[in-house]
Design a protein around this motif. Sequence first.
Motif, PDB file in Angstrom:
ATOM      1  N   VAL A 128       0.771  -1.173  -0.077  1.00 20.36           N
ATOM      2  CA  VAL A 128       0.040   0.023   0.009  1.00 20.36           C
ATOM      3  C   VAL A 128       0.871   1.473  -0.120  1.00 20.36           C
ATOM      4  N   HIS A 129       2.266   1.122   0.120  1.00 17.56           N
ATOM      5  CA  HIS A 129       3.055   2.367   0.072  1.00 17.56           C
ATOM      6  C   HIS A 129       4.435   1.664  -0.467  1.00 17.56           C
ATOM      7  N   LEU A 130       5.128   2.635  -1.112  1.00 20.39           N
ATOM      8  CA  LEU A 130       6.474   2.448  -1.645  1.00 20.39           C
ATOM      9  C   LEU A 130       7.453   2.066  -0.698  1.00 20.39           C
ATOM     10  N   LEU A 189      -4.828  -4.182   5.880  1.00 24.49           N
ATOM     11  CA  LEU A 189      -4.792  -3.052   4.699  1.00 24.49           C
ATOM     12  C   LEU A 189      -4.951  -3.693   3.466  1.00 24.49           C
ATOM     13  N   GLN A 190      -4.557  -5.183   3.263  1.00 27.43           N
ATOM     14  CA  GLN A 190      -4.725  -5.531   1.916  1.00 27.43           C
ATOM     15  C   GLN A 190      -6.342  -5.676   1.545  1.00 27.43           C
ATOM     16  N   ALA A 191      -6.987  -6.178   2.732  1.00 25.29           N
ATOM     17  CA  ALA A 191      -8.588  -6.350   2.247  1.00 25.29           C
ATOM     18  C   ALA A 191      -9.252  -4.937   2.149  1.00 25.29           C
ATOM     19  N   ALA A 241      -5.450   1.567   0.279  1.00 26.73           N
ATOM     20  CA  ALA A 241      -6.068   2.058   1.448  1.00 26.73           C
ATOM     21  C   ALA A 241      -4.891   2.848   2.460  1.00 26.73           C
ATOM     22  N   LYS A 242      -5.345   3.781   2.751  1.00 32.36           N
ATOM     23  CA  LYS A 242      -4.292   4.539   3.817  1.00 32.36           C
ATOM     24  C   LYS A 242      -4.644   3.848   5.100  1.00 32.36           C
TER      25      LYS A 242
END
Length: 759
Positions: free
Chosen positions: A268-270, A348-350, A363-364
């Motif tokens: 969800v983030h680099l 966060l994956q869901a 998602a944040k």
Amino acid sequence: MPPSAPLALGLLLGLWLQCCWSQTPPPSSTRAPPPSSTRAPGTAPPPSSTRAPAQRLKVRLAGYPRKHNEGRVELFHQGEWGTVCDDDFSISNAHVLCRQLGFVEATGWTHSAKYGKGLGRIWLDNVQCGGGEKSIALCKSRGWGNSDCTHDEDAGVVCKDERIPGFVDSNVIDAHVSENKVEEVRLRPVAATKRKLPVTEGVVEVKHRDGWAQVCDLGWSIKNTRVVCGMLGFPHERRVNKNFYRLYLERQKNFFYVHSVACSGTEVHLAACPLEFSRPNSTGACPGGAPAAVSCVPGPLFTPGGLKKKLKTSSGVRLKGGARLGEGRVEVLRGGEWGTVCDDRWNLQAASVVCRELGFGSAKEALTGARMGQGMGPIYLSEVRCLGTERSIWNCPFRNVSSEDCQHLEDAAVRCNVPYMGLENTIRIAGGRSPQEGRVEVRVGSRWGTVCSSGWTTKEAMVACRQLGLGYAVHAVTETWYWDSSNVTDMVLSGVRCSGTEMSLSQCQHHPTVSCQKAAAKFAAGVICSETASDLVLNASLVQQTVYIEDRPLHMLYCAAEEDCLSKSAAKANWPYGHRRLLRFSSQIHNIGRADFKPKAGRHSWVWHACHGHYHSMDIFTHYDLLNANGTKVAEGHKASFCLEDTDCHEGVSKRYECANFGDQGITVGCWDLYRHDIDCQWIDITDVKPGNYIMQIVINPNQEVAESDFTNNAMKCNCKYDGHRVWFHNCHIGDAFSEEAERRFEKYPGQLNNRISS
């Protein structure tokens, strides 16, 4: 004195000193600290004290995605940073840690490495604080370095964004002070046609010190592109014309901060991807390569004219109760009815699968514990386990929920990454006592000016607060003379009419040229915004269970007639003889939002009704209508809020409002107000109604006088069959509980959500 006297005195003094000081413990003794350690506050230590203070435990918040007041907990012990296991973790532990970091208190804590897995040692496990300790080191635990956890169990905290007055920030709050890190990422457009907002294509740049640096494209994959696009609010990615960018960028001077990136595509983030950073002063940071460039596909809302469209829910998922675009309680559609998702193993994956399915980015935040309010109705899914590549949450493995497994206190929610649209640059507020209130000023072209307050309602104020990024509107203010601190006097917008769902005031209807009867600056529109709002919902099943007909004698209805609770034909009746036929039912109104529901008017303006012996805090609190197949009202009623109070509450929630003795009126979050079927005006007068099939409709807060996070669930409808003697209700449901198709089957007409008859 003889010459030998000083020598004798010296010998005696030496013997006395040797005797007394021989009782002093050696320096290695573990005796208690001197009394000076318990001296009164503000007094200086004795001049002779040379005792060095113990080194203060360093704490920092790390991980992703996070803000300055939340993150994974890391402790610096024996020269090494390490984490804390979530076993036995509690809000008391979080309070202690947040105070160590300089925040007044904690608002929550997280488990299962919500902010990513840490590295190195797990310093503490089974930590149990009372909440008043000065340091996490003073709490009970298994001891330093004694743990049976993995980094999958790293604990995090969410601190209230309020600093302790005078706190000297000696702790480390940033994730890394001197190490490499990637926090902020942007796309820099190079073609003029690509510079419109949102920016969907350009060179990937990461924030580095006071500027921006590039990423080397050697080994760059479409999976890396997917992660970058998700961070920036885009659900999909596409391949970019590398030749175009190479021709353009080879003439530019580039600084490569990141040498290589190897994402799997589900991050969800680099910062969560394996990264290799360029070495300082190295000359071959990107040999044979060029700055990475990506192209993203925006969701439907962010295409030209897209913000004027409604967010489609045909995919079977929607967000409810959020103040901003891309956030809310997750609801899914099954069998034509909407229900919620339990937060067990919610991650966060869901959350990212939900966000991308709705046309947003990754998602944040994956929020648990009904952080976006509690839903009503069924809970469909639990223990959702997504990889992050699925096209829909229904493609992820999950477990069906039984009533014992989950309650609405555990409803899952999300905050999605959304594209930057710059909408906040064309609105501001001025003159308020706090940053959340003030007179509204908008920019039209290059000119700033005020907004006419004629017709300025909660709906318009809701849009203004949303555009400002300040949450919900608590009040729509129509006189702002007491906020007149700005030098802006021109009125640039009038006739504003919003539906309440728009993202900016410019998307609402308004006059082509300014026309305002009260154009003086003191009548400019204003707002008071809040991060939270109430949300009232009717218990539909209770209405269905309690409905019945009563023929009530007229001599018992004088008070009801005085409060206009009977149909118009009652005025022509032969009082006190005869009766009225009343359709009676109970109403149980729940506050499932995140703020208490309180009347707009203060108690000084409540109206006393001597007949019933109570105060009315709202003239119209509910509308009761009986509609025929054409949507025409055949009977109507209304209910003034003669007593808004907490009848009962969920376990662990205390009542706050009680009407007795001119008490405060309102409905607390997690509580409900019950209007029993046997009280006055809790009915519809159907004396003149013929037998037939009808639709019963109840609307709470119909004039939207009081701000709520969601007005779409304020209406309830039932199918009604009346044979002239008895009545049956069935299919009672909240206005937004059914799918569009199921709602069309329920009624062949659109229905109405207010008590006004359109001409």
